[in-house]
Write a protein that holds these residues in place. Structure first.
Motif, PDB file in Angstrom:
ATOM      1  N   THR B  95     -59.645 -60.890 -10.812  1.00 11.59           N
ATOM      2  CA  THR B  95     -59.542 -59.661 -11.610  1.00 11.59           C
ATOM      3  C   THR B  95     -60.882 -59.358 -12.267  1.00 11.59           C
ATOM      4  N   GLY B  96     -61.609 -60.400 -12.681  1.00 10.55           N
ATOM      5  CA  GLY B  96     -62.916 -60.175 -13.299  1.00 10.55           C
ATOM      6  C   GLY B  96     -63.872 -59.507 -12.334  1.00 10.55           C
ATOM      7  N   LEU B  97     -63.875 -59.961 -11.093  1.00 12.08           N
ATOM      8  CA  LEU B  97     -64.753 -59.349 -10.094  1.00 12.08           C
ATOM      9  C   LEU B  97     -64.387 -57.887  -9.894  1.00 12.08           C
ATOM     10  N   HIS B 131     -56.370 -59.313 -16.830  1.00 18.24           N
ATOM     11  CA  HIS B 131     -57.520 -60.180 -17.078  1.00 18.24           C
ATOM     12  C   HIS B 131     -57.478 -60.702 -18.518  1.00 18.24           C
ATOM     13  N   ARG B 132     -57.142 -59.821 -19.418  1.00 22.43           N
ATOM     14  CA  ARG B 132     -57.093 -60.223 -20.825  1.00 22.43           C
ATOM     15  C   ARG B 132     -55.925 -61.170 -21.091  1.00 22.43           C
ATOM     16  N   LEU B 133     -54.760 -60.833 -20.533  1.00 23.41           N
ATOM     17  CA  LEU B 133     -53.607 -61.720 -20.706  1.00 23.41           C
ATOM     18  C   LEU B 133     -53.891 -63.066 -20.057  1.00 23.41           C
ATOM     19  N   HIS B 234     -70.826 -64.679 -19.174  1.00 23.83           N
ATOM     20  CA  HIS B 234     -69.411 -64.532 -18.836  1.00 23.83           C
ATOM     21  C   HIS B 234     -69.148 -64.464 -17.342  1.00 23.83           C
ATOM     22  N   VAL B 235     -69.960 -63.737 -16.625  1.00 25.24           N
ATOM     23  CA  VAL B 235     -69.629 -63.552 -15.211  1.00 25.24           C
ATOM     24  C   VAL B 235     -70.360 -64.518 -14.291  1.00 25.24           C
ATOM     25  N   LEU B 236     -71.366 -65.204 -14.820  1.00 30.56           N
ATOM     26  CA  LEU B 236     -72.125 -66.043 -13.916  1.00 30.56           C
ATOM     27  C   LEU B 236     -72.207 -67.483 -14.381  1.00 30.56           C
TER      28      LEU B 236
HETATM   29  C1  HEM Z   1     -65.773 -65.541 -12.549  1.00 27.64           C
HETATM   30  C2  HEM Z   1     -64.919 -65.220 -13.372  1.00 27.64           C
HETATM   31  C3  HEM Z   1     -64.898 -63.988 -14.251  1.00 27.64           C
HETATM   32  C4  HEM Z   1     -65.499 -62.756 -14.104  1.00 27.64           C
HETATM   33  C5  HEM Z   1     -66.363 -62.282 -12.965  1.00 27.64           C
HETATM   34  C6  HEM Z   1     -65.123 -61.967 -15.255  1.00 27.64           C
HETATM   35  C7  HEM Z   1     -65.534 -60.674 -15.489  1.00 27.64           C
HETATM   36  C8  HEM Z   1     -65.202 -59.939 -16.584  1.00 27.64           C
HETATM   37  C9  HEM Z   1     -65.606 -58.599 -16.842  1.00 27.64           C
HETATM   38  C10 HEM Z   1     -66.476 -57.736 -15.930  1.00 27.64           C
HETATM   39  C11 HEM Z   1     -65.084 -58.227 -18.030  1.00 27.64           C
HETATM   40  C12 HEM Z   1     -65.276 -56.889 -18.715  1.00 27.64           C
HETATM   41  C13 HEM Z   1     -64.130 -55.996 -18.493  1.00 27.64           C
HETATM   42  C14 HEM Z   1     -63.231 -55.890 -19.679  1.00 27.64           C
HETATM   43  O1  HEM Z   1     -63.651 -56.132 -20.804  1.00 27.64           O
HETATM   44  O2  HEM Z   1     -62.077 -55.516 -19.463  1.00 27.64           O
HETATM   45  C15 HEM Z   1     -64.355 -59.331 -18.519  1.00 27.64           C
HETATM   46  C16 HEM Z   1     -63.660 -59.340 -19.700  1.00 27.64           C
HETATM   47  C17 HEM Z   1     -63.036 -60.437 -20.243  1.00 27.64           C
HETATM   48  N1  HEM Z   1     -62.948 -61.686 -19.669  1.00 27.64           N
HETATM   49 FE1  HEM Z   1     -63.639 -62.201 -17.860  1.00 27.64          FE
HETATM   50  N2  HEM Z   1     -64.336 -62.725 -16.052  1.00 27.64           N
HETATM   51  C18 HEM Z   1     -64.181 -63.967 -15.467  1.00 27.64           C
HETATM   52  C19 HEM Z   1     -63.469 -65.042 -15.943  1.00 27.64           C
HETATM   53  C20 HEM Z   1     -62.877 -65.098 -17.169  1.00 27.64           C
HETATM   54  C21 HEM Z   1     -62.206 -66.241 -17.694  1.00 27.64           C
HETATM   55  C22 HEM Z   1     -62.023 -67.555 -16.974  1.00 27.64           C
HETATM   56  C23 HEM Z   1     -61.773 -65.889 -18.945  1.00 27.64           C
HETATM   57  C24 HEM Z   1     -61.020 -66.697 -19.973  1.00 27.64           C
HETATM   58  C25 HEM Z   1     -60.737 -67.928 -19.992  1.00 27.64           C
HETATM   59  C26 HEM Z   1     -62.169 -64.517 -19.183  1.00 27.64           C
HETATM   60  C27 HEM Z   1     -61.914 -63.805 -20.334  1.00 27.64           C
HETATM   61  C28 HEM Z   1     -62.230 -62.488 -20.532  1.00 27.64           C
HETATM   62  C29 HEM Z   1     -61.865 -61.727 -21.689  1.00 27.64           C
HETATM   63  C30 HEM Z   1     -61.077 -62.230 -22.904  1.00 27.64           C
HETATM   64  C31 HEM Z   1     -62.349 -60.437 -21.501  1.00 27.64           C
HETATM   65  C32 HEM Z   1     -62.178 -59.229 -22.419  1.00 27.64           C
HETATM   66  C33 HEM Z   1     -61.054 -58.425 -21.807  1.00 27.64           C
HETATM   67  C34 HEM Z   1     -60.877 -57.030 -22.347  1.00 27.64           C
HETATM   68  O3  HEM Z   1     -60.733 -56.865 -23.555  1.00 27.64           O
HETATM   69  O4  HEM Z   1     -60.801 -56.115 -21.571  1.00 27.64           O
HETATM   70  N3  HEM Z   1     -62.836 -64.056 -18.068  1.00 27.64           N
HETATM   71  N4  HEM Z   1     -64.445 -60.375 -17.620  1.00 27.64           N
END
Ligand code: HEM
Ligand code: HEM
Lengths: 299, 537
Positions: B95-97, B131-133, B234-236
């Motif tokens: 989902t992050g990607l 992604h947030r959940l 965060h992403v890398l």
């Molecule tokens: C390779 C893995 C990951 C990638 C590429 C990625 C990418 C992203 C990106 C692009 C965002 C910004 C979008 C947004 O804020 O909605 C984001 C938000 C976030 N990510 Fe990740 N993420 C990854 C893994 C993780 C993991 C493992 C966690 C937690 C254990 C995490 C926690 C969060 C949180 C809390 C946000 C803020 C969400 C929001 O308010 O929308 N992410 N991530």
């Protein structure tokens, strides 16, 4: 081995487990399908939501920064700044200034850059530059929000132009309207206000536009000068000291009817409108003088 | 292949069937169709076990053990929390990607991109919510996994290093969550992260603290540089670290075998890898089916919860000039915030968490008791439970309910119409806020039932504060709702009171509310009213 109480939850048969898995997949698909069906509507609701929130934010910005000159209701203050909540503004202004873009762009650009030049202007104040890009205080999103707020007057402004809801527009002297009367947008020549009897100075101070430039609460001191015109917080004590031989009453009265007679050091002549003597009755001016010089001035 | 002689010898049908089975066996990496049928019927494997082939043939299965001790395959032994942590990381990565497609890490774009994601990308909100959940679940599940390994004593020899890598994974997970938190670039994100990184500043000595802070934020305050750094972390960087440590962790888990329930072996022994033939449960098919079904069920649950009960928050755009009332950390850092309220920044923000981390890593070496049986581990289990309770109390202290009450008038308005987020007034919305002036001294009523609740709450809240607070006397409130513009109402809260020395004081707060604005809470049934918009006229 003793079987625990939750042993009824045990599933042994692989087929049953696979069946459960399939049910799980089907549930996920069903939920996603449901989301897919309402997705268009959800997106438009979100779109409307963020526009709405933008207007809310814009309203706050307008109240804190613009209302002073353009009026709390957006109908402008005479001699200070033009009306925006005006039918003319929404229907005719772009044609008259020869603007090729949209009203949205026009407002946004005007807010961003301001009108920081004083040539040929009939308005007491220049409009400051607001965008951070040009040295002002607002971020881009704030410029966008306040623009959305101004444009949100449209529906209301279009109902103007009738006797009980006149268009508050005051024509620009440098851009006379090219509107034909039948176009419906009456760029009403400044109508002499109907005689309504003397108005209280508190009200006149706002409606005549004084409040746009003069601050009533701040004192005027050497390190606290009003940016456009002197502050009036300490006027009752100071008024008698400017022009030798003029007592406080005479000085304030003269400053209203003939502003250029004496210019406080550091300010420019010609900024304050010259026609207050015509626009207010003698009675009103005297009441204004007395009120401004009252040390316990009430709003 | 010499097809013709084959057909002559064995007949056409048989040859086709054999060819089909051959293809099938290639796809399953070594298991013929007949064997799959026996698997589905739950029949035991023959000898030699024909179901082992995929473990040596395929990459993904070669890291899975071929069989487990039957007692560790019971759900209640591991609760499959380690598997779930792994799966959640996988979900977050995917989902992050996807989110990265619409996201640019600059202050000018990040927030606007969020709005665009929500209002212009099909399933954009869903992706963001999941992604947030998933992030919050991952923190929860990883912690629960740690608690389980603690309670079963699985950190004891020879698994000390497994535990160590686990602690690293927990820290990385927390940092991942925290760094992601900043990315939406709203007030919530900005101030939580500002407070969080300000703890780095408290690292003694001063030069080190300032340098660490500067490195994290990229400037004295978080701005374009800080956002970019957090984004890259965060992403890398952090995902890579997590990935690496996961494999070390998992290698150790397979290497030693999952620890048996303590009553299955003698105290001090470790027989996880010596599984008697009659207690073997093979990965294929039993464990695989269990795990797959479990993960599918979990996915269905997550999808449903995301769709109906969870909405990632998005407040106003980050504004370094204005600190919102009651800034809070994300819930998994409430405990830190709670400590910060009772001790200074260096002690509560740096030293105590540091000590905690070292303690956590040192647990296998501090606890010299060889027994993993609960009966013999009273001290360890009681200290674990006490630590858990302390965490919960500290977390409660971290919420705004503890020790951060502002002036009564400010709090009263904040309760009903907070500066950020929803609150009861925005919840009932524009349609249910009738124009008028409502004075609490006159027990006001309006035609709208929902609005009357607000008025009552306003009245009750003023009365409650007047009773509690000696400097808040003869208080009353006036709520004024006027039409500011088409579709825009102005809501003015005025609260008047007498100070102890009899002076009249007042507080005024103005908000605007637009007809189309939707505000939402993070947890709770989503508002689906947009599906059928209110028919006008
Ligand atoms: C390779 C893995 C990951 C990638 C590429 C990625 C990418 C992203 C990106 C692009 C965002 C910004 C979008 C947004 O804020 O909605 C984001 C938000 C976030 N990510 Fe990740 N993420 C990854 C893994 C993780 C993991 C493992 C966690 C937690 C254990 C995490 C926690 C969060 C949180 C809390 C946000 C803020 C969400 C929001 O308010 O929308 N992410 N991530
Ligand atoms: C991203 C985080 C983590 C992942 C993906 C992960 C994954 C796993 C997996 C798949 C297992 C196999 C057994 C099971 O499912 O319980 C396991 C076992 C284990 N994990 Fe983790 N883990 C993580 C975090 C942690 C943490 C935070 C700790 C403790 C501080 C920890 C300590 C252990 C130990 C001691 C075992 C061995 C259990 C046994 O032999 O009974 N892990 N881990």
């Amino acid at each position: 081995m003793k079987r625990p109480w939750y042993s009824f939850l045990y599933v042994r048969s692989p087929l049953a487990k696979i069946g459960l898995g399939i049910v799980g997949v089907l549930i996920s698909i069903a939920v996603l399908l449901f989301l897919g069906v309402i997705e268009e509507r959800r997106m438009s609701a979100q779109e409307a939501n963020w526009n709405g929130r933008g207007v809310e934010k814009g309203a706050e910005i307008y109240m804190n920064n613009c209302a002073n000159c353009h009026g709390v209701d957006g109908k402008g203050l005479p001699g200070v700044a033009p009306a925006l909540h005006s039918k003319y503004f929404f229907t005719q202004r772009l044609t008259d200034v020869g603007w090729a873009g949209s009203l949205h762009d026009y407002v946004k650009l005007t807010v961003a850059s301001g009108r920081p030049s004083k040539t040929h202007t009939q308005w007491a104040q220049v409009m400051p530059t607001w965008s951070q890009r040009y040295g002002g205080p607002f971020r881009d999103d704030q410029v966008e929000n306040v623009t959305a707020f101004v444009l949100n007057w449209e529906e209301d402004a279009l109902t103007q132009g009738v006797a009980e809801n006149p268009d508050p527009w005051q024509p620009f002297t440098d851009t006379p309207s090219k509107a034909v009367a039948s176009d419906g947008a009456p760029a009403a020549e400044e109508v002499a206000p109907e005689a309504t009897g003397p108005l209280p100075p508190q009200e006149l101070f706002v409606s005549m536009g004084c409040s746009g430039c003069h601050n009533l609460d701040q004192p005027q001191t050497s390190d606290n000068r009003g940016p456009i015109a002197p502050n009036m917080g300490n006027l009752p004590e100071e008024a008698g000291t400017f022009v030798p031989g003029e007592d406080a009453e005479t000085y304030v009265h003269n400053s209203i009817v003939n502003p250029n007679a004496y210019i406080v050091e550091g300010y420019m002549a010609g900024i304050m409108p010259q026609n207050f003597g015509e626009r207010m009755s003698e009675e009103e001016i005297n009441a204004m003088v007395a009120w401004l010089l009252d040390p316990n001035r009430q709003r | 292949m010499a097809v013709q002689p084959e057909i002559e010898k064995r007949g056409f049908v048989q040859t086709v069937l054999d060819a089909a089975d051959d293809v099938f066996t290639r796809i399953t990496a070594g298991i013929p169709a007949g064997e799959v049928r026996r698997m589905l019927r739950g029949e035991a494997a023959g000898r030699p076990n024909p179901r082992l082939k995929p473990h040596s043939e395929t990459f993904l299965l070669h890291i899975k053990p071929t069989y487990y001790h039957d007692s560790v395959t019971k759900f209640t032994h591991t609760f499959r929390l380690g598997l779930l942590s792994t799966y959640l990381f996988f979900v977050e990565t995917i989902t992050g990607l996807i989110l990265m497609i619409w996201y640019a890490p600059t202050p000018e774009r990040a927030y606007v991109d969020m709005i665009r994601l929500l209002s212009n990308v099909p399933f954009g909100q869903f992706m963001r919510d999941i992604h947030r959940l998933g992030a919050e679940m991952m923190v929860l599940i990883v912690t629960a996994h740690m608690v389980r390994t603690y309670l079963t004593g699985s950190y004891k020899a020879p698994r000390q290093f497994t535990w160590f890598t686990g602690v690293i994974l927990l820290v990385v997970t927390l940092f991942l969550s925290f760094s992601g938190y900043l990315l939406p670039w709203d007030q919530l994100a900005f101030w939580a992260v500002t407070i969080g990184t300000s703890m780095a500043e408290a690292v003694p000595p001063k030069v080190v603290g300032e340098t660490v802070n500067l490195l994290a934020r990229g400037a004295p305050d978080i701005g374009a540089n800080g956002l970019l750094r957090f984004y890259l972390l965060h992403v890398l960087f952090l995902p890579l670290v997590l990935f690496l440590f996961f494999f070390v962790h998992y290698y150790k888990v397979v290497h030693f075998g999952i620890s048996l329930p303590s009553n299955e072996e003698e105290v001090g022994q470790d027989t996880a890898n010596k599984v008697p033939a009659d207690r073997r449960v093979y990965f294929l098919p039993d464990v695989m089916i269990d795990e797959t079904t479990f993960l599918i069920g979990f996915t269905a649950l997550m999808v449903a919860v995301t769709a109906f009960f969870f909405s990632a928050p998005l407040e106003s755009i980050a504004n370094p000039q204005s600190t919102p009332l009651h800034t809070v950390a994300p819930w998994y850092f409430y405990w830190l915030q709670g400590m910060l309220k009772i001790a200074d920044k260096t002690v509560a923000g740096v030293i105590l968490p540091g000590v905690l981390l070292v303690l956590l890593i040192a647990i296998p070496y501090l606890d010299r008791n060889p027994s993993r049986r609960g009966r013999d581990r009273r001290v360890a289990i009681i200290s674990g439970v006490v630590a858990g309770i302390v965490m919960i109390i500290l977390s409660w202290m971290g919420t705004p309910y503890y020790a951060v009450q502002g002036a009564p008038a400010v709090e009263i308005v904040q309760e009903l119409m907070p500066e950020e987020g929803m609150g009861p007034v925005r919840e009932i919305g524009y349609q249910h806020v009738p124009l008028g002036v409502y004075d609490t001294r006159e027990r006001p009523e309006s035609a709208d039932e929902e609005f009357n609740h607000i008025l009552h709450e306003f009245e009750a809240s003023i009365a409650a504060f007047a009773e509690k607070d000696a400097s808040f006397n003869n208080a009353y409130g006036i709520l004024e709702v006027t039409q500011e513009q088409p579709s825009l109402k102005r809501i003015t809260w005025k609260i008047n009171w007498l100070s102890p020395d009899g002076k009249e004081e007042h507080f005024v707060r103005t908000f605007f509310l637009h007809e189309d604005s939707l505000y939402w809470e993070q947890y709770g049934l989503k508002d689906f009213s947009f599906v059928r918009p209110p028919t006008q006229e």
